[in-house]
Design a protein around this motif. Structure first.
Motif, PDB file in Angstrom:
ATOM      1  N   ASP A  26       0.917  -1.255   0.066  1.00  0.00           N
ATOM      2  CA  ASP A  26      -0.035  -0.051  -0.014  1.00  0.00           C
ATOM      3  C   ASP A  26       0.933   1.259   0.185  1.00  0.00           C
ATOM      4  O   ASP A  26       0.437   2.442  -0.739  1.00  0.00           O
ATOM      5  N   ASP A  27       1.992   1.251   0.701  1.00  0.00           N
ATOM      6  CA  ASP A  27       2.847   2.277   0.833  1.00  0.00           C
ATOM      7  C   ASP A  27       3.523   2.808  -0.430  1.00  0.00           C
ATOM      8  O   ASP A  27       3.818   3.616  -0.743  1.00  0.00           O
ATOM      9  N   ASN A  28       3.675   1.859  -1.381  1.00  0.00           N
ATOM     10  CA  ASN A  28       4.506   1.750  -2.562  1.00  0.00           C
ATOM     11  C   ASN A  28       3.475   1.997  -3.813  1.00  0.00           C
ATOM     12  O   ASN A  28       4.057   2.475  -4.802  1.00  0.00           O
ATOM     13  N   LYS A  29       2.329   2.156  -3.473  1.00  0.00           N
ATOM     14  CA  LYS A  29       1.508   2.374  -4.690  1.00  0.00           C
ATOM     15  C   LYS A  29       1.395   3.790  -5.093  1.00  0.00           C
ATOM     16  O   LYS A  29       1.503   4.624  -4.318  1.00  0.00           O
ATOM     17  N   GLY A  30       1.793   4.128  -6.292  1.00  0.00           N
ATOM     18  CA  GLY A  30       1.789   5.481  -6.848  1.00  0.00           C
ATOM     19  C   GLY A  30       3.245   6.033  -6.574  1.00  0.00           C
ATOM     20  O   GLY A  30       3.491   7.172  -7.277  1.00  0.00           O
ATOM     21  N   LEU A  31       4.125   5.486  -6.203  1.00  0.00           N
ATOM     22  CA  LEU A  31       5.193   5.776  -6.290  1.00  0.00           C
ATOM     23  C   LEU A  31       6.359   5.466  -7.475  1.00  0.00           C
ATOM     24  O   LEU A  31       6.198   4.527  -8.007  1.00  0.00           O
ATOM     25  N   ASP A  32       7.218   6.124  -7.969  1.00  0.00           N
ATOM     26  CA  ASP A  32       7.918   6.147  -9.075  1.00  0.00           C
ATOM     27  C   ASP A  32       9.300   5.753  -8.724  1.00  0.00           C
ATOM     28  O   ASP A  32      10.164   6.288  -8.859  1.00  0.00           O
ATOM     29  N   ILE A  33       9.458   4.555  -8.411  1.00  0.00           N
ATOM     30  CA  ILE A  33      10.695   3.651  -8.006  1.00  0.00           C
ATOM     31  C   ILE A  33      11.655   3.808  -8.955  1.00  0.00           C
ATOM     32  O   ILE A  33      13.007   3.726  -8.616  1.00  0.00           O
ATOM     33  N   VAL A  34      11.234   3.409 -10.318  1.00  0.00           N
ATOM     34  CA  VAL A  34      12.326   3.450 -11.302  1.00  0.00           C
ATOM     35  C   VAL A  34      13.141   4.915 -11.545  1.00  0.00           C
ATOM     36  O   VAL A  34      14.195   4.767 -11.720  1.00  0.00           O
ATOM     37  N   ASN A  35      12.273   5.865 -11.352  1.00  0.00           N
ATOM     38  CA  ASN A  35      12.994   7.308 -11.687  1.00  0.00           C
ATOM     39  C   ASN A  35      13.598   7.750 -10.588  1.00  0.00           C
ATOM     40  O   ASN A  35      13.802   8.953 -10.355  1.00  0.00           O
ATOM     41  N   ALA A  36      13.658   7.262  -9.483  1.00  0.00           N
ATOM     42  CA  ALA A  36      13.988   7.874  -8.141  1.00  0.00           C
ATOM     43  C   ALA A  36      15.170   8.288  -8.222  1.00  0.00           C
ATOM     44  O   ALA A  36      15.403   9.410  -7.448  1.00  0.00           O
ATOM     45  N   GLY A  37      16.163   7.934  -8.846  1.00  0.00           N
ATOM     46  CA  GLY A  37      17.579   8.319  -8.864  1.00  0.00           C
ATOM     47  C   GLY A  37      17.645   9.507  -9.518  1.00  0.00           C
ATOM     48  O   GLY A  37      18.679   9.940  -9.433  1.00  0.00           O
ATOM     49  N   GLN A  38      16.768  10.030 -10.341  1.00  0.00           N
ATOM     50  CA  GLN A  38      16.912  11.082 -11.226  1.00  0.00           C
ATOM     51  C   GLN A  38      16.072  12.354 -10.696  1.00  0.00           C
ATOM     52  O   GLN A  38      16.561  13.305 -11.153  1.00  0.00           O
ATOM     53  N   TYR A  39      15.653  12.271  -9.458  1.00  0.00           N
ATOM     54  CA  TYR A  39      14.943  13.422  -8.670  1.00  0.00           C
ATOM     55  C   TYR A  39      15.837  14.128  -8.221  1.00  0.00           C
ATOM     56  O   TYR A  39      16.915  13.734  -7.549  1.00  0.00           O
ATOM     57  N   THR A  40      15.854  15.472  -8.367  1.00  0.00           N
ATOM     58  CA  THR A  40      16.424  16.559  -7.183  1.00  0.00           C
ATOM     59  C   THR A  40      15.885  16.379  -5.728  1.00  0.00           C
ATOM     60  O   THR A  40      14.579  16.168  -5.929  1.00  0.00           O
ATOM     61  N   VAL A  41      16.442  17.053  -5.125  1.00  0.00           N
ATOM     62  CA  VAL A  41      15.580  17.204  -3.641  1.00  0.00           C
ATOM     63  C   VAL A  41      14.370  18.210  -3.698  1.00  0.00           C
ATOM     64  O   VAL A  41      13.460  17.737  -3.348  1.00  0.00           O
ATOM     65  N   GLY A  42      14.655  19.235  -4.476  1.00  0.00           N
ATOM     66  CA  GLY A  42      13.663  20.043  -4.624  1.00  0.00           C
ATOM     67  C   GLY A  42      12.526  19.497  -5.374  1.00  0.00           C
ATOM     68  O   GLY A  42      11.380  19.752  -5.106  1.00  0.00           O
ATOM     69  N   HIS A  43      12.480  18.718  -6.459  1.00  0.00           N
ATOM     70  CA  HIS A  43      11.531  17.904  -7.215  1.00  0.00           C
ATOM     71  C   HIS A  43      10.896  16.972  -6.389  1.00  0.00           C
ATOM     72  O   HIS A  43       9.641  17.018  -6.282  1.00  0.00           O
ATOM     73  N   TRP A  44      11.583  16.401  -5.555  1.00  0.00           N
ATOM     74  CA  TRP A  44      10.989  15.230  -4.673  1.00  0.00           C
ATOM     75  C   TRP A  44      10.250  16.019  -3.770  1.00  0.00           C
ATOM     76  O   TRP A  44       9.157  15.599  -3.242  1.00  0.00           O
ATOM     77  N   VAL A  45      10.702  17.041  -3.117  1.00  0.00           N
ATOM     78  CA  VAL A  45       9.771  18.007  -2.003  1.00  0.00           C
ATOM     79  C   VAL A  45       8.555  18.316  -2.663  1.00  0.00           C
ATOM     80  O   VAL A  45       7.459  18.341  -2.273  1.00  0.00           O
ATOM     81  N   ASP A  46       8.440  18.871  -3.967  1.00  0.00           N
ATOM     82  CA  ASP A  46       7.353  19.324  -4.486  1.00  0.00           C
ATOM     83  C   ASP A  46       6.227  18.005  -4.740  1.00  0.00           C
ATOM     84  O   ASP A  46       5.128  18.259  -4.539  1.00  0.00           O
ATOM     85  N   ILE A  47       6.941  17.005  -5.183  1.00  0.00           N
ATOM     86  CA  ILE A  47       5.918  15.706  -5.301  1.00  0.00           C
ATOM     87  C   ILE A  47       5.460  15.360  -4.112  1.00  0.00           C
ATOM     88  O   ILE A  47       4.262  15.099  -4.112  1.00  0.00           O
ATOM     89  N   TRP A  48       6.458  15.373  -2.948  1.00  0.00           N
ATOM     90  CA  TRP A  48       5.709  14.965  -1.628  1.00  0.00           C
ATOM     91  C   TRP A  48       4.716  15.955  -0.993  1.00  0.00           C
ATOM     92  O   TRP A  48       3.695  15.401  -0.696  1.00  0.00           O
ATOM     93  N   TYR A  49       4.991  17.095  -1.560  1.00  0.00           N
ATOM     94  CA  TYR A  49       3.904  18.186  -0.674  1.00  0.00           C
ATOM     95  C   TYR A  49       2.538  18.046  -1.697  1.00  0.00           C
ATOM     96  O   TYR A  49       1.609  18.017  -1.033  1.00  0.00           O
ATOM     97  N   LYS A  50       2.676  17.851  -2.885  1.00  0.00           N
ATOM     98  CA  LYS A  50       1.601  17.422  -3.841  1.00  0.00           C
ATOM     99  C   LYS A  50       0.665  16.427  -3.464  1.00  0.00           C
ATOM    100  O   LYS A  50      -0.558  16.248  -3.431  1.00  0.00           O
ATOM    101  N   ASN A  51       1.540  15.095  -3.282  1.00  0.00           N
ATOM    102  CA  ASN A  51       0.767  13.908  -2.834  1.00  0.00           C
ATOM    103  C   ASN A  51       0.570  13.425  -1.445  1.00  0.00           C
ATOM    104  O   ASN A  51      -0.338  12.740  -1.282  1.00  0.00           O
ATOM    105  N   TYR A  52       1.514  14.092  -0.609  1.00  0.00           N
ATOM    106  CA  TYR A  52       1.455  13.480   0.603  1.00  0.00           C
ATOM    107  C   TYR A  52       1.242  14.257   1.851  1.00  0.00           C
ATOM    108  O   TYR A  52       0.799  14.112   2.879  1.00  0.00           O
ATOM    109  N   ALA A  53       1.412  15.569   1.663  1.00  0.00           N
ATOM    110  CA  ALA A  53       1.289  16.508   2.916  1.00  0.00           C
ATOM    111  C   ALA A  53      -0.045  17.153   2.651  1.00  0.00           C
ATOM    112  O   ALA A  53      -0.958  16.844   1.997  1.00  0.00           O
TER     113      ALA A  53
END
Length: 84
Positions: free
Chosen positions: A57-84
């Motif tokens: 359930d925790d991994n549904k909707g996560l993009d594990i394959v492209n996780a290495g290509q994210y910058t910190v700022g990009h990941w924070v934006d995604i986190w804020y939109k989806n999880y906060a």
């Protein structure tokens, strides 16, 4: 005959060191098309079953394959939109 688990529920087996392991499919690598697996470990089968369901359930909707290509700022934006 062994009872089968439904598609997408992962699999559970007992290891040689007497712990239980649950494995589930995260995604496929787009370059090599190999399957990416994750696992959870526990002392009892029931414990692993609960942890496996929670991990899936925790991994549904996560993009594990492209996780290495994210910058910190990009990941924070995604986190804020989806999880906060």
């Amino acid at each position: 005959m062994a009872k089968r688990r439904a598609n997408g529920e992962g699999n559970i087996c007992k290891r040689k060191d007497s712990r239980w392991e649950g494995r589930y499919t995260v995604d496929r690598d787009p370059e090599s098309s190999k399957v990416i697996y994750k696992n959870v470990l526990g002392k009892t089968q029931a414990e692993v079953k609960e942890e496996l369901a929670r991990a899936i359930d925790d991994n549904k909707g996560l993009d594990i394959v492209n996780a290495g290509q994210y910058t910190v700022g990009h990941w924070v934006d995604i986190w804020y939109k989806n999880y906060a």
